[in-house]
Structure formats: C-alpha cells, structure tokens
Design a protein around this motif. Structure first.
Motif, short mmCIF file in Angstrom:
data_model
loop_
_atom_site.label_atom_id
_atom_site.label_comp_id
_atom_site.label_asym_id
_atom_site.label_seq_id
_atom_site.Cartn_x
_atom_site.Cartn_y
_atom_site.Cartn_z
N GLN A 457 10.30 -2.73 8.86
CA GLN A 457 10.20 -1.88 8.87
C GLN A 457 9.36 -1.12 7.73
OE1 GLN A 457 11.22 -0.32 11.65
NE2 GLN A 457 10.33 1.56 10.74
N ALA A 458 10.27 -2.00 6.52
CA ALA A 458 9.55 -1.37 4.88
C ALA A 458 8.39 -1.32 4.80
CB ALA A 458 9.61 -2.07 4.02
N LYS A 459 7.31 -2.56 5.56
CA LYS A 459 5.86 -2.48 5.21
C LYS A 459 5.23 -1.56 6.01
CE LYS A 459 3.81 -6.15 6.09
NZ LYS A 459 2.71 -7.30 6.63
N ALA A 460 5.90 -1.36 7.25
CA ALA A 460 4.86 -0.04 8.38
C ALA A 460 4.91 1.47 8.05
CB ALA A 460 5.89 0.28 8.98
N ASN A 461 6.51 1.35 6.61
CA ASN A 461 6.58 2.46 6.36
C ASN A 461 4.46 2.42 4.49
OD1 ASN A 461 8.24 3.66 8.18
ND2 ASN A 461 9.80 3.43 7.01
N GLU A 463 6.18 0.71 1.40
CA GLU A 463 7.45 0.47 0.93
C GLU A 463 7.20 -0.92 0.33
OE1 GLU A 463 10.75 2.00 2.82
OE2 GLU A 463 10.24 3.31 3.33
N TRP A 464 5.67 -0.96 0.27
CA TRP A 464 5.25 -2.22 -1.18
C TRP A 464 6.54 -3.36 -1.48
CZ3 TRP A 464 3.03 -3.26 3.32
CH2 TRP A 464 1.19 -1.66 3.31
N ALA A 467 8.91 -4.67 0.61
CA ALA A 467 8.44 -5.74 1.18
C ALA A 467 8.51 -6.89 0.31
CB ALA A 467 7.09 -5.40 1.93
N ASP A 468 8.02 -6.53 -1.31
CA ASP A 468 7.41 -8.08 -2.00
C ASP A 468 8.45 -8.32 -2.23
OD1 ASP A 468 5.03 -7.44 -1.14
OD2 ASP A 468 4.45 -6.24 -3.32
N LYS A 469 10.08 -7.45 -2.98
CA LYS A 469 11.10 -7.52 -3.29
C LYS A 469 12.15 -8.25 -2.30
CE LYS A 469 15.22 -6.42 -5.20
NZ LYS A 469 16.90 -5.04 -5.38
#
Length: 493
Positions: A457-461, A463-464, A467-469
């Motif tokens: 979901q974060a990736k879709a938004n 929000e790198w 996602a990386d964390k």
RNA sequence: GGUCCGAUGGCCGAGUGGCUAGGCUCAGCUCUGCAAAAGCUGCUACAGCGGUUCGAAUCCGCUUCGGACCUCCA
C-alpha cells in the motif's frame, strides 16, 4: 552411463555393478568406534554410503545395509600394549564402559539424523557378537592360520599368505611390509610383527572381558566386521565400504579373517573407499586437532569458522565433491555451497508454482532425467548430478521469466526429477527457514502477510521511506522481501 | 625410507585424447521507485619441462610441490 558402474578399490577399476542375487544387494559399511564424538570427517564417509544406499534403492534394489557399531576391541596406540579405547574412556570419565558406548552411540545417531543420513537395515554391535567372534577364532585356529599365546590368539599373516593372497586390497607385499614395520619393543607375544590379535587376554583390571576357550579376554578390532558381515550378508556379498584410512590394515585383516574362516578367496565383490575431508590440505583427524564437530559447525562456534552453516548446507557442500577425492573444508567453499543451495531451493519453489505455457516446448524433460541418471550411474558422481540440476534451475527460472516454454507434462516431469534426485537420492531436505512463507507459518505468517500488504500500500502511495523501512527492519530479522511483477513476497533466510 | 594418490581459471570443484562442466566471486547490462531475486553478457584454466599424436588438461617420461597409508583414525 546407462547402468550403474562402481569404482572397485580391489581391482582399481570402474566396473559394471552386478549384484550376486538381484534384486537383493548386501552392503556392509564400517561404522564408528563409539568412544568419542563424531566429527565432520566421519560424517563425510557415512554420507558417501548414504548416497550409495539411496541410489541403489532408487534403482529398485532391495538393499540390506549393515553398518556396525564398534564398542569393544579397538586399541589405543601401538598394537600390543594398547588399551581398549572404550575401556580407557570409561576409566577416564569414571563411567561404565556401556555408558560410554551408549553416550557416543546416541551422539552418532543424533548427528546422522541432523544430516539426514538414513539408518541402516541392521546396526550390529561387537559386544553383541562375542559368541560368533569366538567361533570364528576357533575356525581360524582349526584352519591353521592362528595361534594362541598366554591366553591371546593371533592371526598368522605369513602362514595365511602361503595359501592365500594377502595385501591385494591395499597393494602391499608381505616382504615390503616386513621391511617397513617399525621396531616393536621386543615384548611382543606375536611370532611375527605382521600378525594381529584376534583375541586379547585380559587381566582383572580390564573393565570389558568375556570368558573364552583361551581364558578371559576380549576380541580384537578387525574381527567384529568379518563376523557380522558374514552373519548378516553371507560369506560372499556385494559391497563393502569404509573410509580410505581403513583400507590398511583394517580391511586387509578383515579379508584375511573371512578367508581364514571360510576358505572363500573373495568375500566381497565391490570394495568402496570414501576419501578424506581435509582442512588446509590436511586430513581432518582428532590427532591433528583440526576436527570440527557438527555442533561447532552449525553454531559457527569454532576458530576457523566465520559463521554457522546448516546441516543441509554441509551435506550439499560435501556432495559437490566426488566421494573418491579429498575435499577441502573452508569458509569460502561453505559459503559458495550455501548460496548455491539457496538458489536451488528457490528454483524448486518456483517450479511448484510454474504454469504451463502454450508455446512449443523448448526443453527435453526426458533427456534431463536421463542425464541425472547417467551422472549417478557413473560411480555416484554427485557433482555432475548437481551441475545437471543447476541446468534445470536455469530452465525453471527461464520458464518463470517467460523465456522458456514448458508444457504441463514438462513441468510434471521436472518436478518428478527434482524430487527423485534432489530429495531422495541426494537427500537434501527443504530447510524450514528457507522457502516461501505465506500462510503456512500460522500467526507469524499472517502478521508478515499483513506487513507486506501494508508495505505494498505504501509503495502504491509512493511512500518509499515507509516501504524501505519495513524492508530493512524485516531484513534485520532475517526476512527478505522480494518485489515481483505480481506483488511482493517474503522469505526467511 | 617404502607404497599409493593428487596438482585444473580469483575460490571451490567435475572431466580424462578433439566438443564452454557446474557452483561461488567479480564487472557490465535488462528488470525494478531504489534494492533484492531472476535473466543476459564478459573474465576461458588445466604445476613445470620433454615426448607420443593430425590434435593432450586428458597418454608416456622426468622435475617440483602437496597429501594419504605404512601405528589408532571415517
């Protein structure tokens, strides 16, 4: 090769394997003397014959696999004044000899299990066959190849060699042996330095002793193997295995004893010897102080190791070399094996999820299976088999990437081949911490699935950072996230 | 000292008269938000010196080095 060929140590030739009584095969392998923990060198030998056992079964043979436990008779040090190894250990640790035997037999079994080495059909012990050993000694005496001195009985190598060949297996000649025998201390009861003990007289201080026609005592080292192989496999049987270092004198003496009892000149058709595991080019041995215990290896708790390695990694590593060659043990080699095995296991996972493609098949699954068989038929050539499996890995990954077209039949065939050769013949088990998670780990799996969903979901938004964390934190706990075209997945290891 | 075995690319390790073993590492590329994974490409070696052969890493000889066994060792 289209049929099994075995390098026979006796003839020094590669020979077509033809059992005496197909489909039955008799195989005897010299097991451990249970006076201390097994180390990795020992494991290699038992692994070698595990492969032989597994492949013979794969070929459809009904194998009776006898692997003994030596729990008496093995002397320390030089021939005559040596002490029984078990007895010595018992004295040092203040234990009953049978406690020593039990302790290290348990250890041996545990280690074999960890490495997925199959149990033999029969695992006889020397102490369980004292009667048979006494009978064998009597026959050898009756046949004129042994003599009694002060309650001990010795095998007369010279007398024997007048009637039968001696030294064929190890390529030794009696006269050369004579010249090269180290000086004994002159106290020997033996008529000839080449002679070896069949029965040793024991004084009261000896912890392990039995009554015999020659007084109280205990059997000599080599005898139990002769007696137990004959008892369970017959006077003549198919395969005898053991470590290279047992060739002389142990196996040579074994042959002499068998012949001395039965008169049959060739008790074993195929002799096989596994080569040594080395460390920095030197044989792994307790006397060198370079022996790793399996536990040290798995925990990484050893000065020569950078980290721990799983039992399957070690198994795979050992199988990447041929059993008849020495194999050098090093961090680098182990790491290479670990990565290679991981790649192989991932491909097996991929294979399970592969869907057939509609295009023309661009891969011959049948030939692939035949190639695997050919590798094993050529003297159990596991490195070639592994190389062939890696060719399969390339096909599998290629198919997953849409570069190779596989029919449903091809996929099923590949699955069969991988199961048969990787799992059954090579005995490589999927490790619990390798492979796909996703739902089959209960609560943890469900949580991880959820976390991956959140990250997706974060990736879709875009929000790198989030996602990386997530990826980094999971990685710190040994969980790898992989982003593919069809979404993300997680794996351990 | 005797007997036997071995020496393969950066590492491990198969092969044994002609056809790229394979794994790992390294470099580049593709894919990817970046990675990872995967794929593609590159790095092409047979201890040294002679000999046999149309052709040798592979056979033969010698040399050097290493190991195993000869004593308990898987």
């Amino acid at each position: 090769m289209d049929s099994l060929h075995i390098s026979n140590s006796l003839t020094r030739q590669k020979e077509k394997f033809e059992p005496l009584n197909p489909p039955f095969v008799g195989m005897y392998v010299c097991g451990p003397t249970v006076y201390s923990n097994v180390h990795l060198g020992n494991v290699r030998t038992f692994l070698t014959f595990d492969i032989v056992y597994r492949y013979l079964q794969h070929l459809g043979y009904k194998v009776r696999y006898v692997r003994n436990i030596t729990d008496v008779g093995h002397l320390t040090g030089d021939t005559d004044d040596g002490e029984d190894k078990i007895g010595k250990k018992a004295r040092l640790e203040n234990l009953e000899p049978m406690e020593v035997v039990q302790k290290y037999t348990n250890d041996f079994h545990d280690v074999m299990d960890v490495f997925n080495i199959l149990r033999p059909s029969i695992e006889p012990t020397a102490t369980g066959h004292i009667v048979e050993q006494i009978e064998a000694i009597q026959k050898i005496i009756d046949n004129g190849y042994a003599y009694e001195v002060n309650g001990s009985v010795y095998f007369s190598v010279r007398t024997f060699s007048d009637d039968h060949p001696y030294g064929e297996l190890s390529g030794r000649k009696i006269d050369e042996l004579m010249n090269n025998t180290r000086d004994l201390d002159g106290q020997s009861e033996k008529r000839d330095p080449l002679d070896f003990a069949l029965w040793k007289a024991a004084d009261a201080s000896h912890l392990m002793q039995w009554p015999s026609p020659w007084g109280r005592g205990f059997p000599g080292w080599h005898l139990e193997c002769s007696v137990m192989s004959t008892k369970y496999l017959g006077e003549k049987f198919d395969i005898h295995g053991g470590g290279m270092d047992l060739k002389f004198p142990h196996h040579e003496c074994e042959i002499a004893q068998n012949v001395g009892v039965t008169g049959c000149d060739c008790p074993v058709n195929y002799w096989m010897h596994g080569n040594m595991l080395t460390v920095n080019g030197r044989k792994m041995a307790k006397s060198e102080g370079n022996g790793f215990t399996p536990d040290e290896l798995i925990t990484g708790n050893h000065k020569l190791l950078d980290k721990g390695y799983s039992a399957m990694t070690v198994r795979f590593f050992m199988l990447m070399g041929h059993y008849a060659s020495t194999l050098d043990f090093s961090n680098e080699a182990l790491q290479a094996a670990e990565k290679g095995l991981s790649k192989l296991e991932k491909a097996v996972d991929t294979l399970a999820k592969l869907t057939p493609s509609s295009g023309e098949a661009s891969f011959d699954a049948k030939e692939f299976g035949a190639k695997c068989a050919a590798a094993m038929n050529d003297d159990f050539n596991t490195p070639i088999l592994i190389a062939t499996l890696f060719e399969g890995v390339k096909i599998i990954n290629g198919a997953a990437a849409g570069l190779v077209a596989l029919t449903a039949e091809d996929i099923a065939s590949l699955q069969d081949t991988f199961h048969a050769y990787l799992r059954e013949v090579l005995g490589i088990q999927a490790e619990k911490n390798i492979g796909e998670g996703g739902g089959n780990e209960g609560e943890t799996g469900a949580l991880l699935d959820l976390i991956v969903d959140i990250r997706t979901q974060a990736k879709a938004n875009k929000e790198w950072g989030t996602a990386d964390k997530i990826r980094d934190v999971l990685a710190a706990h040994g969980i790898t996230i992989q982003d593919g075209k069809d979404g993300s997945s997680w794996t351990r290891g």
